[in-house]
Design a protein around this motif. Structure first.
Motif, PDB file in Angstrom:
ATOM      1  N   TYR A 136       0.828  -1.210   0.000  1.00  0.00           N
ATOM      2  CA  TYR A 136       0.000   0.000   0.000  1.00  0.00           C
ATOM      3  C   TYR A 136       0.865   1.265   0.000  1.00  0.00           C
ATOM      4  O   TYR A 136       0.561   2.234  -0.700  1.00  0.00           O
ATOM      5  N   ASN A 152       2.356   1.900  -3.374  1.00  0.00           N
ATOM      6  CA  ASN A 152       1.335   2.468  -4.248  1.00  0.00           C
ATOM      7  C   ASN A 152       1.129   3.951  -3.957  1.00  0.00           C
ATOM      8  O   ASN A 152       0.950   4.759  -4.871  1.00  0.00           O
ATOM      9  N   SER A 204      -4.051   9.037  -4.228  1.00  0.00           N
ATOM     10  CA  SER A 204      -3.487   9.133  -2.883  1.00  0.00           C
ATOM     11  C   SER A 204      -4.578   9.053  -1.831  1.00  0.00           C
ATOM     12  O   SER A 204      -4.424   8.379  -0.803  1.00  0.00           O
ATOM     13  N   THR A 231      -5.782   5.467  -1.596  1.00  0.00           N
ATOM     14  CA  THR A 231      -4.758   4.589  -1.050  1.00  0.00           C
ATOM     15  C   THR A 231      -4.648   4.774   0.460  1.00  0.00           C
ATOM     16  O   THR A 231      -4.503   3.796   1.209  1.00  0.00           O
ATOM     17  N   CYS A 275      -7.432   2.907   1.951  1.00  0.00           N
ATOM     18  CA  CYS A 275      -7.152   1.464   1.960  1.00  0.00           C
ATOM     19  C   CYS A 275      -6.222   1.097   3.103  1.00  0.00           C
ATOM     20  O   CYS A 275      -6.388   0.047   3.747  1.00  0.00           O
ATOM     21  N   LEU A 301      -2.314  -6.158  -3.324  1.00  0.00           N
ATOM     22  CA  LEU A 301      -1.966  -5.812  -4.700  1.00  0.00           C
ATOM     23  C   LEU A 301      -3.222  -5.680  -5.559  1.00  0.00           C
ATOM     24  O   LEU A 301      -3.343  -4.752  -6.371  1.00  0.00           O
ATOM     25  N   THR A 319      -6.211  -4.861  -4.525  1.00  0.00           N
ATOM     26  CA  THR A 319      -6.892  -3.637  -4.121  1.00  0.00           C
ATOM     27  C   THR A 319      -6.256  -2.414  -4.769  1.00  0.00           C
ATOM     28  O   THR A 319      -6.957  -1.504  -5.233  1.00  0.00           O
ATOM     29  N   CYS A 320      -4.938  -2.396  -4.834  1.00  0.00           N
ATOM     30  CA  CYS A 320      -4.238  -1.275  -5.474  1.00  0.00           C
ATOM     31  C   CYS A 320      -4.576  -1.192  -6.967  1.00  0.00           C
ATOM     32  O   CYS A 320      -4.743  -0.090  -7.512  1.00  0.00           O
ATOM     33  N   VAL A 356      -7.912   0.383  -7.283  1.00  0.00           N
ATOM     34  CA  VAL A 356      -7.816   1.834  -7.072  1.00  0.00           C
ATOM     35  C   VAL A 356      -7.346   2.523  -8.349  1.00  0.00           C
ATOM     36  O   VAL A 356      -7.912   3.541  -8.770  1.00  0.00           O
ATOM     37  N   TRP A 357      -6.323   1.963  -8.995  1.00  0.00           N
ATOM     38  CA  TRP A 357      -5.820   2.552 -10.234  1.00  0.00           C
ATOM     39  C   TRP A 357      -6.895   2.578 -11.315  1.00  0.00           C
ATOM     40  O   TRP A 357      -7.101   3.606 -11.977  1.00  0.00           O
TER      41      TRP A 357
END
Length: 311
Positions: free
Chosen positions: A54, A57, A102, A105, A108, A133, A135-136, A139-140
């Protein structure tokens, strides 16, 4: 700039100097701190945990926010020709992707820590490097899809323009501003505050705080600060400027003050790239014992469950 006989030239002149004073140290410190953090997470830490994924990221999001700043500084004092319009939209997209990436993240990170401390049994099933990973990646994708309409936020024109300024009226439509305020700030803020409060309460309830627990509390408070300090004023300013565009606020002096407040707040919002470095410092210490908090929370919750069963 003038709107309905209300001049904003004094505000624009002030911001030309203020943005340079604020952006230069933010850009230099932000690049150094984030590049150092990226090296630490990717090179010096041997094991990837949920926290380091996290935070890595978050570093990438901060770097994406920092990249357009030199162009933003140039655009403050120079007009851009019309053939740079698409490049300008690309830079604006990177800027807002970094900003809202941001925000989500940090949210998260708050949820992940809340799971680990407050629900350790569920955390064993839900928390993993692969889940972090995934979850990231979500988000992207979510931020990229949400920011994509920004290419239509500039009117087609053959006149020179200031990049990062002078968006079309489409930006200030109620549906756009409601989405920005609710999904870009209010929802993440509620998640971060609620998860952080419950996590700190759980740590305090366990009794005397150990050095590791105190470090976790510092991480929680620094994460909240990295979110609330830069993003609360900027989203309040966006809401006030929306009321100006809707004709709710018509007094010229008030409109001038709101314009100044908006530009200063958006300018200072970039300090999040430096505030996140506080989180990086604490997280580097936490990952030395990545399972400590989960192990301790499991024991504490087990004791609480045993005590409840005896009542």
């Amino acid at each position: 700039m003038e709107t309905s006989n209300c001049s904003f030239e004094e505000v624009d002149h002030l911001m030309k100097s203020l943005e340079l004073v604020v952006y230069v140290p933010i850009f230099l410190c932000g690049v150094v701190l984030n590049v150092m953090a990226l090296l630490v997470f990717c090179v010096f830490l041997s094991k990837w945990s949920e926290s380091t994924i996290y935070m890595t990221n978050l570093v990438l999001m901060d770097l994406m926010l920092l990249f357009p700043l030199p162009f933003k500084m140039h655009a403050t004092n120079h007009m851009w020709t019309t053939h740079r319009r698409w490049f300008c939209s690309f830079l604006e997209s990177l800027y807002f992707i970094g900003m809202y990436g941001s925000i989500y993240t940090i949210a998260c990170i708050a949820v992940d820590r809340w799971l680990a401390i407050c629900h350790p049994f569920k955390a064993k099933q839900l928390r993993s490097p692969k889940a972090a990973l995934g979850t990231c990646v979500v988000v992207w994708v979510a931020v990229l899809v949400s920011i994509s309409p920004i290419y239509s936020f500039r009117d087609a024109s053959h006149e020179d323009f200031h990049c990062f300024h002078g968006f079309s009226r489409k930006v200030w439509r109620p549906v756009v501003i409601v989405c920005v305020e609710v999904f870009g700030y209010v929802c993440p803020a509620l998640v971060i505050v609620c998860c952080s409060v419950q996590t700190v309460w759980t740590l305090n309830k366990s009794g005397k705080l150990s050095p590791q627990s105190r470090a976790c509390v510092r991480i929680i408070y620094s994460s909240m600060c990295a979110f609330l300090a830069p993003f609360t004023p900027s989203h309040l300013a966006i809401l006030l400027q929306f009321l100006v565009h809707q004709g709710v606020i018509q007094d010229c002096k008030t409109k001038t003050r709101i314009s100044l407040f908006l530009q200063v707040a958006m300018c200072l919002a970039n300090i999040t790239c430096c505030l996140d470095a506080v989180c990086y410092y604490f997280i580097a210490h936490e990952v030395r014992k990545p399972k400590y908090f989960l192990r301790r929370s499991t024991v504490s919750q087990g004791k609480a469950t045993h005590s409840s069963s005896e009542l």
